[in-house]
Design an enzyme around this catalytic site. Structure first.
Site, PDB file in Angstrom:
ATOM      1  N   LYS A  52       0.844  -1.206   0.000  1.00 38.15           N
ATOM      2  CA  LYS A  52       0.000   0.000   0.000  1.00 38.15           C
ATOM      3  C   LYS A  52       0.874   1.248   0.000  1.00 38.15           C
ATOM      4  O   LYS A  52       0.618   2.198  -0.737  1.00 38.15           O
ATOM      5  CB  LYS A  52      -0.933  -0.019   1.223  1.00 38.15           C
ATOM      6  CG  LYS A  52      -2.040  -1.062   1.083  1.00 38.15           C
ATOM      7  CD  LYS A  52      -2.798  -1.305   2.377  1.00 38.15           C
ATOM      8  CE  LYS A  52      -3.791  -2.455   2.192  1.00 38.15           C
ATOM      9  NZ  LYS A  52      -4.463  -2.853   3.429  1.00 38.15           N
ATOM     10  N   GLN A  96      -4.128  -1.195   9.607  1.00 40.62           N
ATOM     11  CA  GLN A  96      -4.151  -2.538   9.029  1.00 40.62           C
ATOM     12  C   GLN A  96      -4.772  -3.535  10.017  1.00 40.62           C
ATOM     13  O   GLN A  96      -4.372  -3.609  11.173  1.00 40.62           O
ATOM     14  CB  GLN A  96      -2.720  -2.979   8.672  1.00 40.62           C
ATOM     15  CG  GLN A  96      -2.628  -4.327   8.000  1.00 40.62           C
ATOM     16  CD  GLN A  96      -3.286  -4.363   6.616  1.00 40.62           C
ATOM     17  OE1 GLN A  96      -3.179  -3.415   5.844  1.00 40.62           O
ATOM     18  NE2 GLN A  96      -3.973  -5.456   6.318  1.00 40.62           N
ATOM     19  N   ASP A 119     -10.449   3.478   4.485  1.00 37.73           N
ATOM     20  CA  ASP A 119     -10.941   2.098   4.445  1.00 37.73           C
ATOM     21  C   ASP A 119     -12.477   2.058   4.452  1.00 37.73           C
ATOM     22  O   ASP A 119     -13.067   1.012   4.193  1.00 37.73           O
ATOM     23  CB  ASP A 119     -10.418   1.315   5.662  1.00 37.73           C
ATOM     24  CG  ASP A 119      -9.337   0.311   5.279  1.00 37.73           C
ATOM     25  OD1 ASP A 119      -9.253  -0.057   4.097  1.00 37.73           O
ATOM     26  OD2 ASP A 119      -8.585  -0.104   6.190  1.00 37.73           O
TER      27      ASP A 119
END
Ligand code: NAD
Length: 288
Positions: A52, A96, A119
């Site tokens: 990412k 994460q 997200d």
């Protein structure tokens, strides 16, 4: 049967986003910024977070990976997220998952300001998605919508069966399909007669987490199949390989289009993260 090439589509989207990102930098006088928070040393998470970070840099964004040790406390993580929330150079914050067991995942995700929640996991963004308001949409389901559109799939009026009801894939996937005017069925671990339900689907999204679970004889001829699953299985020679939640070889005989694993949904998830970071940056800078 068409094999849906998620890798190629993701590459095209990333190139478009890189151009948009450079335009943002010129207009805003700074690049869009993504902060990725990794707690602990889970090997898969290390790979995902590094990918990412690199993808954001390749798209001309400012990207920082923050690592905390596996024994970081709730306060440690909340302090870091708070600092990133206050940092004007940061437009997107991604924590994460999974987090180590001793941490309160919900409280940490809720600490990410909704406008930096790339997200799309904050209750405000989940609520806006279900109300049909502009929001930051979870990356994997958003990638699935791009994939459907890329093969010319007209979602309106189709029966879509989403297998899986997780907050990060199944539920937002169902909301996006509903917003695109599909008739949506959400199936899950307690669903009775699952193969019969899947046989009525024009679009099948499998997000179960069970290797090669959906078989070709569950599918209606001509169905479009998106396989979200990523499962590592042992091969007879003692090695391992990645497979999806769909049994590809039997499904490809029946489907009109299907995503492979790897190379289908996975690459689109990162591309959509970059897209969300840019959307967040443009909104924060008043450009969108
Ligand atoms: P999860 O474990 O949170 O949810 C799985 C869902 O499957 C649950 O809602 C459960 O009800 C349902 N389920 C379990 N057994 C079932 C059964 N026998 N019949 C019907 N439904 C059943 O998983 P998740 O986070 O939603 O992820 C699903 C899969 O997608 C995993 O393989 C994961 O690794 C993968 N994934 C891939 C990406 C990507 O970028 N490609 C992103 C996220 C998740």
């Amino acid at each position: 049967m068409m094999r849906i090439d998620g890798k190629a589509l993701a590459e095209t989207l990333r190139q478009t986003l890189a151009v948009r990102s450079q335009g943002f930098t010129v207009r805003a006088g700074r690049p869009a910024g993504l902060a990725v928070v990794l707690v602990g040393d889970d090997p898969a998470s290390q790979v995902y977070t590094r990918n990412k970070e690199k993808a954001a840099q390749a798209a001309s964004m400012h990207s920082v990976l923050h690592r905390l040790p596996v024994d970081a406390t709730q306060v440690d993580v909340l302090t870091l997220v708070g600092a990133l929330a206050a940092d004007s150079a940061i437009d997107g914050i991604l924590v994460q998952l999974p987090l180590p067991q001793h941490l309160d995942e919900r409280a940490i995700l809720d600490a990410v300001p909704p406008e930096k929640d790339v997200d799309g996991f904050h209750p405000i963004n989940i609520g806006k998605l279900s109300l049909g308001l502009p929001s930051l949409v979870p990356c994997t389901p958003q990638g699935c919508v791009h994939l459907l559109r890329s093969v010319g799939c007209d979602i309106a009026g189709k029966h879509a069966v989403v297998i899986g009801r997780s907050n990060i894939v199944g539920k937002p996937m169902a909301q996006l399909l509903l917003a695109a005017h599909a008739t949506v069925t959400i199936a899950h671990s307690r669903t009775a007669n699952l193969p019969d339900i899947v046989r009525t689907a024009d679009i099948v999204v499998a997000a179960v987490g069970r290797a090669e679970f959906v078989r070709g004889d569950w599918l209606k001829p001509g169905a479009v199949v998106l396989d979200v699953g990523i499962n590592r299985v042992q091969t007879t020679d003692g090695k391992s390989r990645l497979v999806g939640d769909v049994h590809y070889d039997s499904a490809m005989q029946v489907a009109s289009a299907i995503t492979p694993v790897p190379g289908g949904v996975g690459p689109m998830t990162i591309a959509c993260l970059l897209e969300n970071t840019l959307i967040a940056a443009e909104r924060r800078a008043g450009h969108a």
